[in-house]
Design a protein around this motif. Sequence first.
Motif, PDB file in Angstrom:
ATOM      1  N   TYR A   1      33.994  65.624 -27.282  1.00 46.16           N
ATOM      2  CA  TYR A   1      34.767  66.861 -27.233  1.00 46.16           C
ATOM      3  C   TYR A   1      34.893  67.348 -25.789  1.00 46.16           C
ATOM      4  CZ  TYR A   1      35.897  71.780 -27.738  1.00 46.16           C
ATOM      5  OH  TYR A   1      36.481  73.003 -27.614  1.00 46.16           O
ATOM      6  N   GLU A   2      33.793  67.301 -25.031  1.00 48.90           N
ATOM      7  CA  GLU A   2      33.830  67.723 -23.640  1.00 48.90           C
ATOM      8  C   GLU A   2      34.773  66.836 -22.823  1.00 48.90           C
ATOM      9  OE1 GLU A   2      31.478  70.942 -24.342  1.00 48.90           O
ATOM     10  OE2 GLU A   2      32.543  70.482 -22.518  1.00 48.90           O
ATOM     11  N   ASP A   3      34.793  65.538 -23.143  1.00 51.93           N
ATOM     12  CA  ASP A   3      35.732  64.624 -22.475  1.00 51.93           C
ATOM     13  C   ASP A   3      37.168  65.099 -22.708  1.00 51.93           C
ATOM     14  OD1 ASP A   3      33.683  63.027 -21.576  1.00 51.93           O
ATOM     15  OD2 ASP A   3      33.955  61.475 -23.109  1.00 51.93           O
ATOM     16  N   GLY A   4      37.470  65.460 -23.947  1.00 51.14           N
ATOM     17  CA  GLY A   4      38.814  65.952 -24.274  1.00 51.14           C
ATOM     18  C   GLY A   4      39.148  67.223 -23.516  1.00 51.14           C
TER      19      GLY A   4
ATOM     20  N   ALA B   1      32.419  67.911 -12.020  1.00 48.02           N
ATOM     21  CA  ALA B   1      32.230  67.840 -13.465  1.00 48.02           C
ATOM     22  C   ALA B   1      32.489  66.427 -13.969  1.00 48.02           C
ATOM     23  CB  ALA B   1      33.162  68.834 -14.176  1.00 48.02           C
ATOM     24  N   GLY B   2      33.485  65.770 -13.376  1.00 45.65           N
ATOM     25  CA  GLY B   2      33.748  64.379 -13.747  1.00 45.65           C
ATOM     26  C   GLY B   2      32.578  63.480 -13.380  1.00 45.65           C
ATOM     27  N   GLU B   3      31.981  63.745 -12.220  1.00 46.06           N
ATOM     28  CA  GLU B   3      30.820  62.956 -11.814  1.00 46.06           C
ATOM     29  C   GLU B   3      29.644  63.183 -12.755  1.00 46.06           C
ATOM     30  OE1 GLU B   3      31.981  63.210  -7.074  1.00 46.06           O
ATOM     31  OE2 GLU B   3      30.188  64.230  -7.799  1.00 46.06           O
TER      32      GLU B   3
ATOM     33  N   LEU C   1      25.933  68.818 -18.981  1.00 52.05           N
ATOM     34  CA  LEU C   1      27.374  68.772 -19.245  1.00 52.05           C
ATOM     35  C   LEU C   1      27.928  70.168 -19.526  1.00 52.05           C
ATOM     36  CD1 LEU C   1      27.855  65.600 -21.444  1.00 52.05           C
ATOM     37  CD2 LEU C   1      28.888  66.101 -19.249  1.00 52.05           C
ATOM     38  N   GLU C   2      27.202  70.958 -20.299  1.00 49.86           N
ATOM     39  CA  GLU C   2      27.665  72.306 -20.623  1.00 49.86           C
ATOM     40  C   GLU C   2      27.769  73.147 -19.355  1.00 49.86           C
ATOM     41  OE1 GLU C   2      29.067  75.513 -22.697  1.00 49.86           O
ATOM     42  OE2 GLU C   2      28.927  73.413 -23.250  1.00 49.86           O
TER      43      GLU C   2
END
Length: 164
Positions: free
Chosen positions: A103-106, A48-50, A31-32
């Motif tokens: 947080y990454e979702d945000g 990135a969404g995938e 994810l990072e």
Amino acid sequence: GAQALCDQERARLQAERSRLLEEARSTEEALETARVREGHRLTDARRAGELLEEARRARRAASRRAAQQDEELRGALKQCNEYRDRLEAAYHELTRLQEEVHYEDGQLVTLRAEVQRQEQEAAQAVDSLAKLRSTRRSLDAALEERSAAERALGAVVRQARAAA
């Protein structure tokens, strides 16, 4: 006898816990990496969404496996107080990792909103430019008509002076 079985069960559960933590850490690293690439290239936002969706599926699968293990642990925890402390620490780590994912979702939502805003601004700029060009053509035509009228008027004035 019972102690050996308890030790074997504890070792098995610790190995499974380590594997799940490593899987969660691996997912967070992916994810990072996706987040950094997304900041540099907007075209990678879809990927990135995938990756985020893959991480969510992995997290849900890990949560399901952790819930299954929790049932198995309840009996062993009565006899293994030390292991209970380690398991609680693992759950706290998992919660922290889930908060990082949230947080990454945000961040992803924010970036998508910014892209949409910029696309809207670009569309408005294109519309404004088209209107400006149309106005310029109308102004050029009006100036040409005025110039022709002034020339015609000048010719009439000259003819009137010559006739007088």
